[in-house]
Write an enzyme that holds these catalytic residues in place. Structure first.
Site, PDB file in Angstrom:
ATOM      1  N   ASP A 107       8.374   0.275   8.753  1.00  0.00           N
ATOM      2  CA  ASP A 107       9.143   1.402   8.007  1.00  0.00           C
ATOM      3  C   ASP A 107      10.571   1.312   8.152  1.00  0.00           C
ATOM      4  O   ASP A 107      11.298   0.975   9.169  1.00  0.00           O
ATOM      5  CB  ASP A 107       8.691   2.704   8.993  1.00  0.00           C
ATOM      6  N   HIS A 112       6.842   3.418   5.215  1.00  0.00           N
ATOM      7  CA  HIS A 112       6.908   4.887   5.132  1.00  0.00           C
ATOM      8  C   HIS A 112       6.255   5.498   3.884  1.00  0.00           C
ATOM      9  O   HIS A 112       6.343   6.700   3.597  1.00  0.00           O
ATOM     10  CB  HIS A 112       8.567   5.253   4.982  1.00  0.00           C
ATOM     11  N   SER A 126       7.167  12.526   7.933  1.00  0.00           N
ATOM     12  CA  SER A 126       8.625  12.224   7.995  1.00  0.00           C
ATOM     13  C   SER A 126       9.137  13.688   8.223  1.00  0.00           C
ATOM     14  O   SER A 126       9.173  14.193   9.381  1.00  0.00           O
ATOM     15  CB  SER A 126       9.179  11.803   6.494  1.00  0.00           C
TER      16      SER A 126
END
Length: 279
Positions: free
Chosen positions: A224, A257, A148
């Protein structure tokens, strides 16, 4: 430079350790974790994979949740996981989770009050590797990865410093931070209103202009929650194709995620890096 050992845990024949030290780049005390595979205890200098974590994380999330130690021990690769921002009572912060502590974005801040401490770019590129290589039985063979915000950091840092890394990978990276809410908020605070300064930290922009090309791997889950608004992997893939950059982008149905996603594919990433670090 003095470092203090905070904890030690044996894992797959090697050692996971946490340390603290005073950082000149960040003007505060920082903590990092290192996994030293069993080969490092036998007098062998081992290569290093640097792992950059995402928003709200510390040095602990990846080491505890990713399940990386077993393969790192097999391949003889050390893993270094720094914190995600400067820390301390006098370090500037924000009420939001996506700015300030836990959200350093791996840039060198130029704007007050952030510029007193928030120089994560210098810390990751120069200070931390110098400390690791002077303290532990490791070589100067380096790779870098992240998730991320940390995926943004890993890709951006490699594109700006291709001579320092043999390979790069990322999970769910913020691919075009100049063009998403997380990136716009952080870059405006840390770098100022002039978006020209943002280009130096934007992976998709840097990749289109890259001359020295380092092999890369990106995994992205299609379930995600941040895929469309924040991550924009299609822009990263387009930048790589436009410049014939050796980046493989893999899209995975059903994955989100979380660290369940990272744990599902971390072996692929470690073996990918191992091919270059041990080659």
């Amino acid at each position: 430079m003095t470092i203090e050992n905070l904890s030690s845990n044996k894992s797959f024949g090697g050692w996971h350790k946490q340390y603290s030290h005073v950082s000149k780049s960040l003007n505060c005390t920082m903590r990092f974790a290192i996994y030293l595979p069993p080969q490092a205890s036998n007098g062998q200098e081992v290569p290093v994979l640097y792992w950059l974590s995402g928003l709200t994380c510390t040095d602990e999330n990846f080491m505890q949740k990713a399940g990386a130690h077993r393969i790192a021990a097999e391949l003889g690769i050390a893993i270094v996981a720094p914190d995600t921002s400067p820390r301390g009572d006098d370090v500037a912060d924000d009420e939001g989770y996506d700015l300030g502590k836990g959200a350093g974005f791996y840039v060198n801040a130029t704007q007050a009050p952030w510029n007193r401490h928030y120089h994560m770019y210098d810390y990751i590129v120069n200070e931390l590797p110098a400390l690791i290589e002077s303290t532990f039985p490791v070589s100067n063979k380096r790779a870098i990865s992240g998730h991320s915000m940390g995926g943004h950091g890993a890709l951006m840092i490699t594109l700006r410093n291709p001579e320092r890394y043999l390979s790069v990978s990322a999970f769910s990276p913020i691919s075009n931070p100049s063009n998403c809410p997380w990136g716009k908020k952080a870059f405006t605070a840390y770098l100022g209103e002039d978006s020209a300064a943002w280009r130096h930290y934007d992976t998709s922009i840097l990749m289109r202009d890259a001359k020295d090309k380092i092999p890369g791997l990106v995994d992205q889950g299609l379930a995600d929650d941040f895929l469309t608004e924040q991550l924009k992997p299609e822009l990263l893939e387009a930048a790589a194709k436009a410049n014939d950059y050796p980046l493989e982008v893999r899209l995975h149905e059903g994955y989100d995620h979380s660290y369940y996603f990272i744990a599902s594919f971390i072996e692929d990433h470690l073996r990918f890096h191992g091919g270059y670090l041990n080659g």
